[in-house]
Structure formats: structure tokens, C-alpha cells
Write a protein that holds these residues in place. Structure first.
Motif, short mmCIF file in Angstrom:
data_model
loop_
_atom_site.label_atom_id
_atom_site.label_comp_id
_atom_site.label_asym_id
_atom_site.label_seq_id
_atom_site.Cartn_x
_atom_site.Cartn_y
_atom_site.Cartn_z
N LEU A 198 0.84 -1.20 0.00
CA LEU A 198 0.00 0.00 0.00
C LEU A 198 0.87 1.25 0.00
O LEU A 198 0.59 2.22 -0.73
N GLY A 199 1.93 1.25 0.82
CA GLY A 199 2.83 2.40 0.84
C GLY A 199 3.57 2.59 -0.46
O GLY A 199 3.74 3.73 -0.93
N VAL A 200 4.04 1.50 -1.06
CA VAL A 200 4.72 1.59 -2.35
C VAL A 200 3.77 2.10 -3.43
O VAL A 200 4.14 2.92 -4.28
N LEU A 201 2.52 1.64 -3.37
CA LEU A 201 1.52 2.09 -4.35
C LEU A 201 1.25 3.58 -4.22
O LEU A 201 1.01 4.27 -5.23
N LEU A 202 1.28 4.11 -3.01
CA LEU A 202 1.08 5.55 -2.81
C LEU A 202 2.17 6.35 -3.51
O LEU A 202 1.92 7.44 -4.04
N VAL A 203 3.39 5.82 -3.52
CA VAL A 203 4.50 6.50 -4.20
C VAL A 203 4.39 6.34 -5.71
O VAL A 203 4.56 7.31 -6.47
N LEU A 204 4.09 5.15 -6.17
CA LEU A 204 4.05 4.89 -7.61
C LEU A 204 2.93 5.65 -8.31
O LEU A 204 3.08 6.06 -9.48
N THR A 205 1.79 5.84 -7.64
CA THR A 205 0.64 6.51 -8.27
C THR A 205 0.65 8.01 -8.07
O THR A 205 -0.24 8.70 -8.59
N ASP A 206 1.63 8.54 -7.35
CA ASP A 206 1.70 9.98 -7.12
C ASP A 206 2.16 10.69 -8.39
O ASP A 206 2.60 10.05 -9.35
N ARG A 207 2.07 12.01 -8.39
CA ARG A 207 2.52 12.79 -9.55
C ARG A 207 4.00 12.52 -9.82
O ARG A 207 4.82 12.63 -8.92
N GLY A 208 4.31 12.18 -11.06
CA GLY A 208 5.68 11.86 -11.42
C GLY A 208 6.08 10.44 -11.11
O GLY A 208 7.22 10.04 -11.38
N GLY A 209 5.17 9.64 -10.56
CA GLY A 209 5.46 8.26 -10.24
C GLY A 209 5.43 7.37 -11.46
O GLY A 209 4.96 7.76 -12.54
N LEU A 210 5.90 6.15 -11.28
CA LEU A 210 5.97 5.22 -12.41
C LEU A 210 4.59 4.79 -12.88
O LEU A 210 4.41 4.39 -14.03
N LEU A 211 3.62 4.80 -11.97
CA LEU A 211 2.24 4.44 -12.32
C LEU A 211 1.32 5.62 -12.03
O LEU A 211 0.25 5.47 -11.45
N GLN A 212 1.71 6.80 -12.44
CA GLN A 212 0.99 8.02 -12.07
C GLN A 212 -0.51 7.91 -12.35
O GLN A 212 -0.93 7.64 -13.46
N ASN A 213 -1.27 8.09 -11.29
CA ASN A 213 -2.73 8.09 -11.38
C ASN A 213 -3.24 8.94 -10.22
O ASN A 213 -3.37 8.45 -9.09
N VAL A 214 -3.49 10.20 -10.50
CA VAL A 214 -3.82 11.15 -9.44
C VAL A 214 -5.09 10.75 -8.71
O VAL A 214 -5.16 10.83 -7.48
N LEU A 215 -6.10 10.29 -9.44
CA LEU A 215 -7.36 9.92 -8.81
C LEU A 215 -7.18 8.74 -7.85
O LEU A 215 -7.62 8.77 -6.69
N ALA A 216 -6.49 7.70 -8.33
CA ALA A 216 -6.24 6.53 -7.48
C ALA A 216 -5.41 6.91 -6.26
O ALA A 216 -5.66 6.44 -5.15
N ASN A 217 -4.43 7.78 -6.45
CA ASN A 217 -3.58 8.21 -5.35
C ASN A 217 -4.38 8.95 -4.28
O ASN A 217 -4.18 8.73 -3.08
N LYS A 218 -5.29 9.81 -4.73
CA LYS A 218 -6.10 10.57 -3.77
C LYS A 218 -7.06 9.66 -3.02
O LYS A 218 -7.27 9.81 -1.81
N VAL A 219 -7.64 8.69 -3.72
CA VAL A 219 -8.57 7.77 -3.06
C VAL A 219 -7.83 6.93 -2.02
O VAL A 219 -8.28 6.79 -0.87
N ILE A 220 -6.69 6.37 -2.41
CA ILE A 220 -5.91 5.56 -1.47
C ILE A 220 -5.42 6.40 -0.31
O ILE A 220 -5.50 5.99 0.86
N GLY A 221 -4.93 7.61 -0.61
CA GLY A 221 -4.41 8.49 0.44
C GLY A 221 -5.48 8.89 1.43
O GLY A 221 -5.25 8.89 2.65
N GLN A 222 -6.67 9.24 0.94
CA GLN A 222 -7.75 9.64 1.85
C GLN A 222 -8.23 8.46 2.69
O GLN A 222 -8.55 8.62 3.88
N THR A 223 -8.26 7.27 2.09
CA THR A 223 -8.65 6.08 2.86
C THR A 223 -7.66 5.81 3.98
O THR A 223 -8.05 5.53 5.13
#
Length: 257
Positions: A35-60
Motif C-alpha cells: 500500500l505504501g509503495v503504491l502511494l508512491v508509484l501513483t503519485d505525480r511523477g510516479g511510475l504508475l501516475q494516477n492522481v485519482l487513485a492516489n487521492k482515493v488511497i491516500g484519503q482512505t
């Protein structure tokens, strides 16, 4: 209460606490690390950048972290009963302990992974490494000393949570301190329990710090530059050791100080 009466109570309570904290830590690491690695990968500039997914995971994660543990135990009673068949005892306490620790550890993992030198990630990508290769060969190994320190912090926090779990009949040292030390005014037993908790936490902290320092000296940011595998065009890797006949020589990637 005499020592002969205290000893069996304290022995069982210590075992219950270690049992609850051990299993909860294992589940928290298994759930919190990806979960922590996914937060980094989906963040802006990450290897799996996905702002929506990052915000959902982060808020959860934020919502789960903000909930007081005593309330979390009550809120999860139906889920705990479904998983373990009961809401009382050490097995039942593992469920809220683990669920409460997963987002806590995930944030520690996120902080640790963000500290990894971006140059190493770019080097692996330039040699044909995919996202899984970057995570497996760079992000996790390079952040391992910090991850060990984060795991130690999580264990210490779980010991405190397990004391609160004693209020719902989970057993452990917290239960002894509350049932005997507070409700039955056995002040001596309560202070012995506090002393045992202090010793246990000190030993865990010492072991975690020692392991983190040892890993840091062996391959941490102040250690020698890591020897990364040279990736072929199809994404497969050669051996880490010295090159053999017909194999390309491994590449050394220096870290940025």
C-alpha cells in the motif's frame, strides 16, 4: 497479592501480548508495504501516475489513521466476529490491531520509499527495467534500513494498542494492569506490568535500531554503490556477480550523495 500469585498471571499476559503484537505486525507489514509503495508509484511523477487513485488511497489511509483505536475496535466488532467467530480474546484483538496498523505502516513505507535516490530508478529504467523490477531491485532494497525502523515503530505502537485491547477482554499486559492494578487496587502488580512493558519496548527498539544500522552500513546510502543487474533488451537480467564468458559485464550505478 504475593509473587507466587502474580507470576502465572504475568507469564500468560506476556505471551498473550507477544502473540497479538506478533501476528498484527506480520499482517500490517504484508498489507502496508504494497500500500505504501503504491502511494508512491501513483503519485505525480510516479511510475504508475494516477492522481485519482492516489487521492482515493491516500484519503482512505488518512481516515483509517485518524480513528482512535478504542473506537475502531467497537466499529469492527461485527467484522471481527465474522472473521474469528468471537469478539473476545487475543485472536479477536488481532483483527482491529492489524487493521489499525496497516495504514500507519503504509505511511511509514511511503516516507521511506520517497527517500530513495531517483537516479537509481532512472538507471534501472534506462537498462530496460519495468515497474516491478524497479520496486524489487531498487525501491525496497534501498529503503530497507528505513523500513526496518518503521517496522520497529509499528511494533511499539501495537504494544500500546494491545494494552487498550485489554479493555474488551483481549488479555495481555494491558488487561492485567486494568483488571488487577486499577479495578482491584493492586498497585504493586500494576507497576510491575508497567516495568515489563518498558523493558519489552526498550529491547524491541534496541533490536530494531541495531538491525537498521547494520543494513545501512552494508548497503545503505552511506555504503558502497550497489551493483545492479544489467538488463537485456527483453527485460531479463544477467547475474549479479562478475561477468562470465559470453555474458555482458554488470554495470555499477553510483549513488548521488
Amino acid at each position: 497479592m504475593s509473587w507466587s500469585e502474580m507470576q502465572p498471571l504475568l507469564s500468560q499476559a506476556c505471551w498473550d501480548t507477544l502473540y497479538m503484537v506478533g501476528w498484527s505486525t506480520l499482517i500490517a507489514v504484508v498489507g502496508g508495504l504494497p500500500l505504501g509503495v503504491l502511494l508512491v508509484l501513483t503519485d505525480r511523477g510516479g511510475l504508475l501516475q494516477n492522481v485519482l487513485a492516489n487521492k482515493v488511497i491516500g484519503q482512505t489511509v488518512n481516515v483509517a489513521r485518524s480513528m482512535p483505536f478504542i473506537i475502531l475496535m467497537v466499529a469492527l466488532m461485527n467484522f471481527t466476529r465474522w472473521v474469528t467467530g468471537t469478539t473476545i480474546g487475543r485472536e479477536a484483538a488481532i483483527v482491529p490491531l492489524a487493521i489499525g496498523a496497516i495504514p500507519f505502516f503504509a505511511r511509514l513505507v511511503e516516507t521511506s520509499v520517497r527517500e530513495v535516490d531517483g537516479g537509481l530508478v532512472e538507471a534501472v529504467q534506462s537498462m530496460g527495467g519495468n515497474t516491478w523490477t524497479v520496486v524489487r531491485k531498487v525501491l525496497v532494497p534501498e529503503s530497507l534500513p528505513s523500513l526496518i525502523a518503521g517496522t520497529t515503530t509499528t511494533v511499539v505502537a501495537l504494544i500500546g494498542y494491545s494494552a487498550m485491547a485489554g479493555t474488551v477482554g483481549a488479555g495481555g499486559l494491558g488487561d492485567i494492569a486494568i483488571r488487577y492494578g486499577y479495578q482491584r487496587f493492586e498497585t504493586q502488580l500494576m507497576w510491575i506490568t508497567v516495568a515489563i512493558l518498558a523493558v519489552v519496548i526498550s529491547l524491541i527498539q534496541f533490536a530494531g535500531d541495531f538491525a537498521a544500522r547494520a543494513l545501512h552500513r552494508r548497503g545503505g546510502r552511506s555504503g558502497p554503490a550497489p551493483r545492479l543487474r544489467l538488463l537485456k533488451a527483453d527485460g531479463s537480467a544477467t547475474t549479479d556477480g562478475p561477468g562470465t564468458a559470453g555474458d555482458p559485464a554488470p554495470a555499477d550505478v553510483s549513488k548521488v550523495a
